[in-house]
Design an enzyme around this catalytic site. Sequence first.
Site, short mmCIF file in Angstrom:
data_model
loop_
_atom_site.label_atom_id
_atom_site.label_comp_id
_atom_site.label_asym_id
_atom_site.label_seq_id
_atom_site.Cartn_x
_atom_site.Cartn_y
_atom_site.Cartn_z
N GLU A 309 57.67 43.67 33.21
CA GLU A 309 56.76 44.10 34.12
C GLU A 309 57.40 45.53 34.77
O GLU A 309 58.45 45.26 35.12
CB GLU A 309 56.21 43.55 35.28
CG GLU A 309 55.55 42.05 34.83
CD GLU A 309 54.00 42.36 34.46
OE1 GLU A 309 53.44 43.32 34.67
OE2 GLU A 309 53.50 41.10 34.12
ZN LIG Z 1 49.62 42.93 32.55
#
Ligand SMILES: [Zn+2]
Length: 664
Positions: A309
Amino acid sequence: MTLSHAGQRVKLATVTLHTHHDIYDLSRQDITIIDAGKGFAKVLVGDAEIESLRAAGYSVDIIINDYQAFKDSTFERGFYHTYDQVYAVLDSFAQEYPGICRLDTLGFSVQGRAIWAMRVTDNPGVEENEPEIRLIGNMHGDEHIGTEVTLYFLRYLLTNYASSSRIQDLVNSREFWIAPTINPDGKVANTRENCNDVDLNRDYGFFWAGWGGSPSPNSQIETQVMVQHLEENDIVLEYNYHSAAEYVNYPWDYHPADPPDSQHIIDLSTLYAVTTGLTVTNGYDWYQVTGSLQDYTFGTTGSLAWTIETTEPANSSLIDQICYANRDALLLVCERAAWGIEGVVKDSLTGVPLLSRIEFLDPDRTCIYSDPHNGDFHKMIGQGTYDVMVFANGYAPKRIDSVVVPATGSTALGDVHLAPDSSVRYAFRVVLCRFRNHDTDNNKTRPRFALGPPDAQFFSLGQNGYVVLDMGAQTPVVDVPGNDFAVYEADDGVIDGYYVYVSNSWEGPWLWCDSTGGTAFFDLAVTGLSEARYVRIVDDADITTGPYAGFDLDAVQSFSSIGITEEVHTGEEQLHITLAPNPFRNSITLLCPVGSKQFSVVGIDIFDVGGRLIKQFDYPTIVQSNQIVWDGTDETGHTVPRGLYFIQIDLSGNVVTKKVVFVK
Ligand SMILES: [Zn+2]
Ligand SMILES: [Ca+2]
Ligand SMILES: [Ca+2]
Ligand SMILES: [Ca+2]
Ligand SMILES: [Ca+2]
């Protein structure tokens, strides 16, 4: 869920949480969570959901009133490649660097858009014994940074191959699969979900629970494309890029306990995090997710898998910095993809490479599979001493004790030869399983414990949970006289009830076989199928709780090949048969006393190690001469794979079975 709020704008909001467990409560209500932290969750919600959350006592603060307009305004400013631009880049690379890359279409989205993967390696048209690495972007169609990170890394490998010995070594000794957008319809619409409004990172079938709009495990074509790719290739390392937070996120997402490989996984996560400035977390600690890709990849194949992320800035130079940081991290971890234990699994008689499962017994580590084409395997594993066990159906398992793995580099086991043994047939692979009423804090049983022979290690299905197991493409359950397979229950003090279904497709239709409890035997005949590759076991939903809720599955064994083993005959009939040459390359000749008095041959059946009838010679064919020639083809005229076969000769009622080996 972005699209289902037709007529209402989806908002980005922060929900204040009383305990971290509230996350689970939100997920169960099908609220789309995109990030969470201490005391809060960021959610995508419509007005009705905001109302119901507030009614349930949550405080909800709206951050962005029209989330779609917000995302579109960034995307339309051209910082990120569009779907068509991705193709233009891939296509131009494929033309410019044909010696080290090849553009493949893995499949098509719901709306028919191609899902591409660029294969980067030396000899890109050839399967070689190399660890395979999969880099994935844009699974959430509105998270475009993954497209940039993967495209940039691809460009870096290709453009530096000629000048950098480091890149040359890496490309020559690995096989990269780089897929910059695996949700093309979502990318084009700039939505998180695919065009069926399903969150693809909730759709995968490992501890699937129907979150994110997913109607069934592996339900979406975009999911199935990636699952099939995983099955057909020997992936050892996977990175899946997202942009909701700043984490190096490792499995599990569904469960709080770290997997047995966790120290090695955390070491590699830390290496990635230090290089990129991201923070290491296990998925569950961030926020619980079921049906994620990383859990599926790691849980069903043992390939190490991460979700990265990172931020998604509307600023070219910041995007470049993210790409550079991830490149540096990727180079380090991809070099380590060959650190651990490697080998090539082969049939001891024919030398044919085998798809096999490699288990690590002491200490326990997650099992992996060898490449279905080349038989090579590469287990990324930390320094230590391991006992290794290699399993393939139709072969005696092979144990290799005390394999020493150094701190850097790998230990090569070379060729691992398995000797044919047609009686060995057990569940080979976990296809999918249902997350249901698990005591997640305490249930440490895993689906992989249901593979291989009964060993008292088991998978508790959870009340009403289920698992689908693959018996192997070459070794399905076959209907023979009497019972065909057994399901073994481990002893947790309770005999649990369950239902058994079979199918020749992983997604059914499922044919009911029996409902029973404890260890039991099953006859395929009740289903009308002559063979079945997949077995589905469903807990009967009796009230059981605790860490071992539901049926406790130890193993599934198929008996179909029993009876097809070479029989030693000392009687007179044996003297009248010769089979030569054996092993044979082009054809094998059976000389037999056709038409002679007592022992005339009336039928010849040829079976593979799986006990399947592949060729028959009937009486009218046999009587034409006193010799039968088998050229290694089946009834449809196709040449059968190299390997062991059984020729069953019916001598007027006396059946003689002979083992022959086809070596090509
Ligand atoms: Zn995602
Ligand atoms: Ca290669
Ligand atoms: Ca039967
Ligand atoms: Ca139980
Ligand atoms: Ca077991």
